[in-house]
Design a protein around this motif. Structure first.
Motif, PDB file in Angstrom:
ATOM      1  N   ARG A  76       0.823  -1.221   0.000  1.00 34.08           N
ATOM      2  CA  ARG A  76       0.000   0.000   0.000  1.00 34.08           C
ATOM      3  C   ARG A  76       0.857   1.271   0.000  1.00 34.08           C
ATOM      4  N   THR A  77       1.749   1.373   0.970  1.00 35.14           N
ATOM      5  CA  THR A  77       2.566   2.589   1.021  1.00 35.14           C
ATOM      6  C   THR A  77       4.050   2.267   1.032  1.00 35.14           C
ATOM      7  N   GLN A  78       4.403   1.005   0.929  1.00 35.79           N
ATOM      8  CA  GLN A  78       5.823   0.666   1.013  1.00 35.79           C
ATOM      9  C   GLN A  78       6.516   0.891  -0.326  1.00 35.79           C
ATOM     10  N   THR A  79       7.330   1.934  -0.365  1.00 38.37           N
ATOM     11  CA  THR A  79       8.120   2.180  -1.575  1.00 38.37           C
ATOM     12  C   THR A  79       9.405   1.360  -1.474  1.00 38.37           C
ATOM     13  N   LEU A  80      10.202   1.396  -2.519  1.00 40.75           N
ATOM     14  CA  LEU A  80      11.433   0.622  -2.548  1.00 40.75           C
ATOM     15  C   LEU A  80      12.354   1.038  -1.395  1.00 40.75           C
ATOM     16  N   SER A  81      12.403   2.366  -1.115  1.00 39.06           N
ATOM     17  CA  SER A  81      13.252   2.832  -0.019  1.00 39.06           C
ATOM     18  C   SER A  81      12.810   2.230   1.307  1.00 39.06           C
ATOM     19  N   LEU A  82      11.489   2.195   1.517  1.00 37.05           N
ATOM     20  CA  LEU A  82      10.967   1.635   2.769  1.00 37.05           C
ATOM     21  C   LEU A  82      11.178   0.129   2.822  1.00 37.05           C
ATOM     22  N   ALA A  83      11.084  -0.519   1.669  1.00 35.81           N
ATOM     23  CA  ALA A  83      11.280  -1.968   1.611  1.00 35.81           C
ATOM     24  C   ALA A  83      12.698  -2.336   2.030  1.00 35.81           C
ATOM     25  N   ILE A  84      13.652  -1.484   1.663  1.00 33.87           N
ATOM     26  CA  ILE A  84      15.047  -1.729   2.046  1.00 33.87           C
ATOM     27  C   ILE A  84      15.168  -1.688   3.570  1.00 33.87           C
ATOM     28  N   TYR A  85      14.531  -0.693   4.152  1.00 36.34           N
ATOM     29  CA  TYR A  85      14.571  -0.536   5.609  1.00 36.34           C
ATOM     30  C   TYR A  85      13.952  -1.755   6.291  1.00 36.34           C
ATOM     31  N   ALA A  86      12.798  -2.206   5.776  1.00 33.77           N
ATOM     32  CA  ALA A  86      12.118  -3.367   6.356  1.00 33.77           C
ATOM     33  C   ALA A  86      12.975  -4.624   6.223  1.00 33.77           C
ATOM     34  N   ALA A  87      13.595  -4.786   5.030  1.00 30.65           N
ATOM     35  CA  ALA A  87      14.377  -6.000   4.770  1.00 30.65           C
ATOM     36  C   ALA A  87      15.634  -6.028   5.632  1.00 30.65           C
ATOM     37  N   PHE A  88      16.184  -4.881   5.899  1.00 29.45           N
ATOM     38  CA  PHE A  88      17.441  -4.806   6.634  1.00 29.45           C
ATOM     39  C   PHE A  88      17.289  -5.418   8.034  1.00 29.45           C
ATOM     40  N   GLU A  89      16.093  -5.320   8.604  1.00 31.06           N
ATOM     41  CA  GLU A  89      15.818  -5.878   9.924  1.00 31.06           C
ATOM     42  C   GLU A  89      15.866  -7.401   9.894  1.00 31.06           C
ATOM     43  N   SER A  90      15.273  -7.985   8.811  1.00 33.54           N
ATOM     44  CA  SER A  90      15.121  -9.443   8.774  1.00 33.54           C
ATOM     45  C   SER A  90      16.163 -10.137   7.909  1.00 33.54           C
ATOM     46  N   ASP A  91      16.439  -9.568   6.743  1.00 35.72           N
ATOM     47  CA  ASP A  91      17.295 -10.275   5.780  1.00 35.72           C
ATOM     48  C   ASP A  91      18.237  -9.275   5.108  1.00 35.72           C
ATOM     49  N   PRO A  92      19.374  -8.965   5.760  1.00 35.06           N
ATOM     50  CA  PRO A  92      20.291  -7.937   5.234  1.00 35.06           C
ATOM     51  C   PRO A  92      20.692  -8.201   3.788  1.00 35.06           C
ATOM     52  N   GLN A  93      20.899  -9.458   3.405  1.00 33.61           N
ATOM     53  CA  GLN A  93      21.335  -9.764   2.045  1.00 33.61           C
ATOM     54  C   GLN A  93      20.337  -9.229   1.013  1.00 33.61           C
ATOM     55  N   GLN A  94      19.048  -9.358   1.352  1.00 38.80           N
ATOM     56  CA  GLN A  94      18.015  -8.869   0.452  1.00 38.80           C
ATOM     57  C   GLN A  94      18.041  -7.339   0.402  1.00 38.80           C
ATOM     58  N   ALA A  95      18.303  -6.714   1.564  1.00 42.89           N
ATOM     59  CA  ALA A  95      18.384  -5.256   1.621  1.00 42.89           C
ATOM     60  C   ALA A  95      19.490  -4.749   0.693  1.00 42.89           C
ATOM     61  N   PHE A  96      20.660  -5.463   0.690  1.00 47.72           N
ATOM     62  CA  PHE A  96      21.756  -5.053  -0.193  1.00 47.72           C
ATOM     63  C   PHE A  96      21.323  -5.139  -1.649  1.00 47.72           C
ATOM     64  N   GLY A  97      20.633  -6.206  -1.980  1.00 47.84           N
ATOM     65  CA  GLY A  97      20.168  -6.380  -3.364  1.00 47.84           C
ATOM     66  C   GLY A  97      19.220  -5.260  -3.759  1.00 47.84           C
ATOM     67  N   LEU A  98      18.245  -4.994  -2.860  1.00 48.29           N
ATOM     68  CA  LEU A  98      17.294  -3.923  -3.152  1.00 48.29           C
ATOM     69  C   LEU A  98      18.014  -2.581  -3.293  1.00 48.29           C
ATOM     70  N   GLY A  99      19.027  -2.398  -2.424  1.00 51.54           N
ATOM     71  CA  GLY A  99      19.820  -1.163  -2.486  1.00 51.54           C
ATOM     72  C   GLY A  99      20.474  -1.010  -3.842  1.00 51.54           C
ATOM     73  N   ALA A 100      21.073  -2.109  -4.317  1.00 52.35           N
ATOM     74  CA  ALA A 100      21.730  -2.063  -5.619  1.00 52.35           C
ATOM     75  C   ALA A 100      20.708  -1.744  -6.715  1.00 52.35           C
ATOM     76  N   LEU A 101      19.523  -2.308  -6.588  1.00 51.11           N
ATOM     77  CA  LEU A 101      18.462  -2.078  -7.563  1.00 51.11           C
ATOM     78  C   LEU A 101      18.096  -0.588  -7.612  1.00 51.11           C
ATOM     79  N   LEU A 102      17.881  -0.030  -6.405  1.00 50.96           N
ATOM     80  CA  LEU A 102      17.514   1.391  -6.317  1.00 50.96           C
ATOM     81  C   LEU A 102      18.637   2.274  -6.882  1.00 50.96           C
ATOM     82  N   LEU A 103      19.878   1.847  -6.596  1.00 46.27           N
ATOM     83  CA  LEU A 103      21.031   2.605  -7.096  1.00 46.27           C
ATOM     84  C   LEU A 103      21.048   2.616  -8.622  1.00 46.27           C
ATOM     85  N   LEU A 104      20.765   1.427  -9.225  1.00 44.20           N
ATOM     86  CA  LEU A 104      20.769   1.351 -10.687  1.00 44.20           C
ATOM     87  C   LEU A 104      19.696   2.259 -11.277  1.00 44.20           C
ATOM     88  N   ILE A 105      18.520   2.280 -10.619  1.00 46.53           N
ATOM     89  CA  ILE A 105      17.447   3.165 -11.111  1.00 46.53           C
ATOM     90  C   ILE A 105      17.906   4.618 -11.067  1.00 46.53           C
TER      91      ILE A 105
END
Lengths: 357, 263
Positions: free
Chosen positions: B216-245
């Motif tokens: 609903r309101t979770q943007t990619l930036s927020l998803a990174i924050y959420a993932a970092f709590e549970s699965d840092p590896q996924q947060a890094f991937g999302l970070g790289a994705l956002l960086l490429l964009i």
């Protein structure tokens, strides 16, 4: 078409601009030094700046009046203005620039095209139609700017230093062209300049502005004969030779009162009494008569030499009195002739302007 | 002779260190994931959702930013003196406000107990923790930057061209539409992309005002924050994705932006 009547006051940084001026159909030259308030006056007339007080009337339309609280915006004044730097729209080509005013109205495309083509023909710039304005030469830009303005059918035309931005080689040709076009139009035109040579082309009506005030009005002749300000006096050294224009078959020739036969620019000059004007800096001096390209040669004796910085003013007297201004260097190399020496004053045909008197 | 040379050395060293500071984390982030992992990430539905919400909200914010910002910027650029200074200061207020504080402020303005909360509730509008809240957060934070940059663009338009248009019979509005606006069109295109990039990167304001609701309101930036709590590896991937964009958008800006010369 009737002209402009204006009386405006506007505070400038150094002094108050206070001008009372009327402009009849045809060209009136507004001559004045830099900073005299020339451009400010044009902006006031155009409605781009608001006068502190005054009244501007164009034909029978009141454009501005402090008492009646009338202040028409620029787009409703029907005043055409050609800016000193021309202000062509850089994102539009020549055709689009010229058609700009028409494209604002609800006109059919064919109607617009017809009018634009007619204007191109009139000004002789059809070949430029599809050019980008950024690729045009100074003279071409001047022509396009005039076309863009004339197509609005203005009731008053304001030209701000039309040739100041041009390189000297293009200046003469554009002046001649402007003279011809404006002569045909008979729109009330106010041409602003600080250049005396420009005045020589549009010499019937001249107003001199200094420090925000009109200090003198009259023809170029009157100005030169009775300069009423230093600024005008600086131009008073222009050589004026009285005589008459004669037609000999297809040829025209200027015959001076002193009997010299001279060639000049005769466009639009009628046979009869006339005056030939040439600036001192266009006159060269020779010890022996030069041959070659068509030019005017007048012999005379040196009667006066005045050194002005790195220039020298030499006055020759014979049939005519003629002042030449040359560099001191050249004068010294010639041998610094003394008074009484016989020399030849030479000037080019195209530097000699002839006007009816 | 020695001193200027030493100074040049200092300048070069500072530049080098700054380049390292910028490039090192970027390289580290890109090294933390692989193209294969990124591809897998994109195929996951919750990632697609977050990506979609990021793009959607930034795109939705674009028209109101232009509609509000362009006239404001044009008006501002035609002003001088004290009034302009005052309005520009007002514009800088959201810029110096920490994003988290901006989120709180928005809650207090549009929230249930906020200034406009009662009014909005009466017409059945509930803004916080919705997609609309994300858009409003972007509007609030990004518009001032947009207006400021566009004011500079309009400042660069030669006034004499506008004067000339007026004297040719154009109304002020026609002059704006046919002269001023076309003259800055390349700059505006660059601003649009810049605005998208800023919206996509927004975090603090959104998380407070719109929450972090996946789908609903979770943007990619927020998803990174959420993932970092549970699965840092996924947060890094999302970070790289956002960086490429972001890199993609930057390239686009450089491509459309006028290079040095506006004219």
């Amino acid at each position: 078409m009737s002209g402009l009547d204006c009386r405006v006051q506007y505070p400038l940084a150094q002094y108050e601009l206070s001008v009372d001026l009327s402009v009849k159909p045809g060209v009136t030259v507004l001559l004045g030094p830099n900073g005299a308030g020339k451009t400010s006056l044009l902006r006031l007339l155009a409605g781009l700046t608001k006068p502190r007080a005054g009244r501007i009337k164009l034909g029978d339309r009141l454009l501005f009046d402090t008492h009646e609280k009338i202040d028409l915006p620029p787009e409703q004044r029907r005043i055409g203005m050609v800016f000193q730097d021309l202000a062509l729209f850089p994102h539009l080509n020549v055709r689009q620039n010229t058609a700009f005013a028409l494209s604002l109205r609800r006109l059919a495309k064919t109607e617009i095209n017809q009018q634009v083509e007619a204007m191109f023909d009139k000004l002789g710039i059809s070949q430029l139609a599809e050019r980008k304005v950024t690729t045009l030469s100074g003279g071409e830009r001047q022509k396009v700017a005039l076309a863009r303005t004339l197509i609005t059918d203005p009731h008053l035309l304001l030209l701000d230093e039309p040739t100041a931005a041009l390189d000297p080689s293009a200046r003469g040709a554009i002046r001649r062209w402007l003279h011809q076009i404006l002569g045909e139009l008979q729109i009330p035109t106010l041409l602003v300049t600080h250049d005396a040579e420009e005045v020589a082309w549009f010499r019937k009506r001249v107003a001199v502005i200094e420090k925000g005030q009109i200090v003198q009005r009259g023809s170029y002749h009157q100005l030169l004969r009775e300069p009423q300000s230093d600024f005008v006096a600086r131009f008073a050294g222009i050589n004026l030779i009285n005589g008459e224009l004669r037609e000999q078959g297809n040829e025209k020739i200027f015959l001076s009162s002193g009997g010299s036969q001279l060639q000049g620019i005769f466009d639009g000059v009628l046979p009869g009494p006339a005056t030939l004007a040439v600036a001192p800096w266009e006159v060269a001096l020779f010890a022996v008569p030069p041959g070659g390209s068509p030019q005017n040669v007048i012999p005379g004796r040196v009667i006066e030499r005045i050194v002005l910085g790195d220039r020298v003013r030499v006055t020759l007297l014979a049939a005519e009195k003629l002042v030449a201004e040359i560099s001191l260097n050249a004068w010294q190399q010639m041998g610094e002739f003394g008074e009484g020496t016989e020399l030849y004053a030479v000037f080019k045909t195209r530097e000699a302007r002839v006007m009816n008197t | 002779m020695n001193r200027p040379r030493l100074f040049t050395l200092v300048l070069a060293l500072a530049g080098l260190l700054l380049a390292l500071l910028i490039l090192l984390p970027i390289i580290a982030l890109l090294l933390a994931s692989s193209p294969g992992a990124l591809l897998q990430l994109i195929l996951r539905s919750e990632v697609q959702q977050a990506l979609w919400i990021s793009l959607l909200t930034s795109l939705l914010a674009l028209p109101p930013i232009f509609l509000l910002g362009l006239p404001a910027a044009y008006g501002l650029s035609r002003l001088n003196g004290k009034l302009r200074w005052t309005l520009e200061t007002l514009l800088e207020l959201p810029m110096v406000m920490p994003p988290v504080v901006a989120g709180l402020a928005l809650l207090l303005a549009f929230g249930r107990r906020g200034l406009l909360g009662g009014l909005l509730a009466d017409i059945g509008l509930h803004i916080p923790f919705t997609l609309l809240a994300v858009v409003i957060a972007i509007l609030f934070v990004v518009t001032p930057y947009f207006v400021r940059r566009c004011t500079l663009l309009f400042d660069g338009v030669d006034r004499k061209l506008e004067d000339a248009a007026l004297l040719l019979g154009a109304s002020p509005f026609q002059t704006f539409m046919r002269i001023s606006l076309p003259l800055v069109r390349r700059g505006l295109a660059a601003e649009a992309i810049m605005t998208l990039a800023q919206g996509i990167g927004l975090f603090g304001t959104i998380i407070l005002f719109a929450g972090n609701l996946p789908g609903r309101t979770q943007t990619l930036s927020l998803a990174i924050y959420a993932a970092f709590e549970s699965d840092p590896q996924q947060a890094f991937g999302l970070g790289a994705l956002l960086l490429l964009i972001s890199l993609l958008l930057l390239t686009a800006v450089k491509w459309v932006a006028p290079q040095e010369s506006t004219q």
